[in-house]
Every structure is written in C-alpha cells, then in structure tokens.
Design a protein around this motif. Sequence first.
Motif, PDB file in Angstrom:
ATOM      1  N   ASP A 105       4.457   7.473 -15.675  1.00 14.91           N
ATOM      2  CA  ASP A 105       3.267   7.709 -14.681  1.00 14.91           C
ATOM      3  C   ASP A 105       3.399   6.524 -13.492  1.00 14.91           C
ATOM      4  OD1 ASP A 105       2.104  10.021 -15.775  1.00 14.91           O
ATOM      5  OD2 ASP A 105       1.178   8.885 -17.231  1.00 14.91           O
ATOM      6  N   VAL A 106       4.511   5.992 -13.472  1.00 15.59           N
ATOM      7  CA  VAL A 106       4.502   4.857 -12.577  1.00 15.59           C
ATOM      8  C   VAL A 106       4.166   5.004 -11.185  1.00 15.59           C
ATOM      9  CG1 VAL A 106       6.762   5.184 -11.797  1.00 15.59           C
ATOM     10  CG2 VAL A 106       6.034   2.987 -11.636  1.00 15.59           C
ATOM     11  N   ALA A 107       4.336   6.465 -10.605  1.00 17.99           N
ATOM     12  CA  ALA A 107       3.997   6.635  -9.300  1.00 17.99           C
ATOM     13  C   ALA A 107       2.449   6.875  -8.985  1.00 17.99           C
ATOM     14  CB  ALA A 107       4.526   7.821  -8.955  1.00 17.99           C
ATOM     15  N   PHE A 108       1.772   7.504 -10.226  1.00 12.50           N
ATOM     16  CA  PHE A 108       0.447   7.605 -10.291  1.00 12.50           C
ATOM     17  C   PHE A 108      -0.342   6.314 -10.179  1.00 12.50           C
ATOM     18  CE2 PHE A 108      -3.641   7.691 -12.630  1.00 12.50           C
ATOM     19  CZ  PHE A 108      -4.291   8.832 -11.953  1.00 12.50           C
ATOM     20  N   HIS A 109      -0.026   5.387 -10.937  1.00 10.26           N
ATOM     21  CA  HIS A 109      -0.720   3.983 -10.989  1.00 10.26           C
ATOM     22  C   HIS A 109      -0.343   3.341 -10.031  1.00 10.26           C
ATOM     23  CE1 HIS A 109      -2.352   4.914 -14.982  1.00 10.26           C
ATOM     24  NE2 HIS A 109      -1.420   5.242 -15.622  1.00 10.26           N
ATOM     25  N   CYS A 110       0.829   3.259  -9.462  1.00 11.66           N
ATOM     26  CA  CYS A 110       1.139   2.515  -8.037  1.00 11.66           C
ATOM     27  C   CYS A 110       0.479   2.820  -7.048  1.00 11.66           C
ATOM     28  CB  CYS A 110       2.736   2.606  -7.942  1.00 11.66           C
ATOM     29  SG  CYS A 110       3.684   1.422  -9.017  1.00 11.66           S
ATOM     30  N   TYR A 111       0.182   4.480  -6.735  1.00  6.56           N
ATOM     31  CA  TYR A 111      -0.503   4.605  -5.714  1.00  6.56           C
ATOM     32  C   TYR A 111      -1.941   4.491  -5.908  1.00  6.56           C
ATOM     33  CZ  TYR A 111      -2.091   7.480  -1.667  1.00  6.56           C
ATOM     34  OH  TYR A 111      -2.653   7.929  -0.655  1.00  6.56           O
ATOM     35  N   ARG A 112      -2.373   4.556  -7.098  1.00  5.92           N
ATOM     36  CA  ARG A 112      -4.039   4.385  -7.334  1.00  5.92           C
ATOM     37  C   ARG A 112      -4.070   2.724  -7.007  1.00  5.92           C
ATOM     38  NH1 ARG A 112      -7.560   6.028 -12.375  1.00  5.92           N
ATOM     39  NH2 ARG A 112      -6.512   4.389 -13.161  1.00  5.92           N
ATOM     40  N   ALA A 113      -3.298   2.006  -7.279  1.00  8.40           N
ATOM     41  CA  ALA A 113      -3.549   0.477  -6.938  1.00  8.40           C
ATOM     42  C   ALA A 113      -3.543   0.104  -5.771  1.00  8.40           C
ATOM     43  CB  ALA A 113      -2.228  -0.315  -7.422  1.00  8.40           C
ATOM     44  N   VAL A 114      -2.656   0.792  -4.806  1.00  2.00           N
ATOM     45  CA  VAL A 114      -2.802   0.582  -3.330  1.00  2.00           C
ATOM     46  C   VAL A 114      -4.182   1.095  -2.869  1.00  2.00           C
ATOM     47  CG1 VAL A 114      -1.485   0.992  -1.174  1.00  2.00           C
ATOM     48  CG2 VAL A 114      -0.337   0.500  -3.262  1.00  2.00           C
ATOM     49  N   GLU A 115      -4.224   2.461  -3.367  1.00  2.00           N
ATOM     50  CA  GLU A 115      -5.742   3.063  -2.667  1.00  2.00           C
ATOM     51  C   GLU A 115      -6.857   2.067  -3.041  1.00  2.00           C
ATOM     52  OE1 GLU A 115      -6.207   5.986  -1.400  1.00  2.00           O
ATOM     53  OE2 GLU A 115      -5.627   7.547  -2.261  1.00  2.00           O
ATOM     54  N   SER A 116      -6.960   1.372  -4.246  1.00  2.00           N
ATOM     55  CA  SER A 116      -7.817   0.226  -4.583  1.00  2.00           C
ATOM     56  C   SER A 116      -7.914  -1.059  -3.569  1.00  2.00           C
ATOM     57  CB  SER A 116      -7.801  -0.125  -5.880  1.00  2.00           C
ATOM     58  OG  SER A 116      -8.113   0.723  -6.947  1.00  2.00           O
ATOM     59  N   LEU A 117      -6.781  -1.225  -2.996  1.00  2.00           N
ATOM     60  CA  LEU A 117      -6.625  -2.164  -1.906  1.00  2.00           C
ATOM     61  C   LEU A 117      -7.418  -1.674  -0.551  1.00  2.00           C
ATOM     62  CD1 LEU A 117      -3.193  -3.601  -2.549  1.00  2.00           C
ATOM     63  CD2 LEU A 117      -5.056  -4.134  -3.700  1.00  2.00           C
ATOM     64  N   ARG A 118      -6.952  -0.554  -0.335  1.00  2.24           N
ATOM     65  CA  ARG A 118      -7.699   0.169   0.699  1.00  2.24           C
ATOM     66  C   ARG A 118      -9.137   0.048   0.748  1.00  2.24           C
ATOM     67  NH1 ARG A 118      -9.550   5.158   2.040  1.00  2.24           N
ATOM     68  NH2 ARG A 118      -8.841   6.101   0.020  1.00  2.24           N
TER      69      ARG A 118
END
Length: 249
Positions: A153-166
């Motif tokens: 699930d690396v893609a899911f969590h990486c993108y959500r991490a960046v969404e949190s930065l947004r």
Amino acid sequence: MYRYFLDGEVHPERAQIPDRRISARFTHAASGVDAKADVRILLNQVAVWVETEVEWNALDLRNVVKYLVQLEMDMVGYVLGHTYDVEIRRATCSEIGVDVVFGIDVPCISELHRGVDLDARIATMRPKLQGESGVFIHRCLRDLITAMKEPDDVAFHCYRAVESLRQHCIATRILDPKDKATQWKTLRDIAGCDESATRSLEKAAQAPRHGEAEVVPEVDAVKLLTTAWLSRTATSSTAESCESLGRWR
C-alpha cells in the motif's frame, strides 16, 4: 527445491492468541514465484516453512510471509475485535547458505539521513506538530511510516502523506480551500519539486484509493517512497527540498 525457514512474533505478545496452523500454495504476483508455505503460530511465536523451485530474495520472501501471517491475524482480529501486528525477524535456507536477521530500516530513506543530529532535528520538528495545523504534519509522518511498513500500500500512504502537506499549506498560508491548483503550486514551490512529482504519486494512488488490487514492483515502490519523502517538510514550515535516493532495501 529450496526450503526456507522464517521466524517471527505476533504483537502484543502479552495478548495470547489461539494456536494457528496454516498451509497455502500461492504464486507471488510481483515476481511470479510459485511457493508452498506452512505456518505455525504457537504462544504468539511464528514459524514458517516455505518451499520454492527457485532461489528467492530474502526481503521479498519476508514481505510475502508477513503478508500471509498478517492476513490470518487480521481475520482473527476481525472476529474477536482485537488488533495484532506481525513481525518477521529472520530467514534461513541451508541449501544456499542464507541466514538473515532483518533490521528495521529502509535504506533508501535511512541512508538519506545518515549522520543526522537526531536531537536537533526533533527539536526543530516538535513545534511544527503543535496546534491545529500540527495535526496535518503528524498525519503525514504516520502515513510515511506506514508506507515503509506496508509495501503493498505504499502508493496510497505516500499520496495521502503529501495530501496532508497540502492541507498544512492551506492552514498555514491562509489559502482558498477550494483553489487546489494554488494549494499544489504552493506546496511544490516550498518543496522545490516540479508537478511531475506530485502527479506521479497521484496516478499511482488511484487504484488503491478506490479499493483496486494493484501490484507495485519494487523499483516503483522505491521511487514512490522517496518521491513522497519531503523530509524537510516537518522540520521547516512545510518543506525546502524533495529528496530522492536509492533502493527500498
């Protein structure tokens, strides 16, 4: 025939689970390796024997075995209303002289921070996690850690991490919550990365975000993880650089 033995543990050890025996034949989707696994869980101690016709990378094998055992624990946890975590600590194979004790690091990230002054870095990060906007940084950190733990699930969590930065940008830069174009541009400007970085994460996350099963090859997982690792995001106001390095093992 190669016969591997792996041992590990189900956490928390203090919460004893009923003894479990599992036998499964499977094909590893990413590598195409056919294998047979026999799993025994006794007093939360995990013993797994895996037979294959080909030599298998120990880290790939570790990930597969962890997935199999975690799946069993997730079913047990669902029925009982409990939470369990699986750790696979060691793999051996006498036929090829393999004897590996697994560490906890992900080299493509840990090598990036080799020699870092931990106390100084934490002291810089801590104030950024305070207040309402700090929730977004904390969520980002948790997703990045989970991405390291769960390759599938690396893609899911990486993108959500960046969404949190947004979201952090919206809160700290007083941006229009509806203007996503400006939000993403602000994040990229602070991070010093181009649009292709965030777009690649967004594209990779589409399938898992919608519940689709998608195998992520290791080389792609490494790229996703390191692209998402805006490591200075949590240490300055949002970020100073996009950092990318090496292999995920």
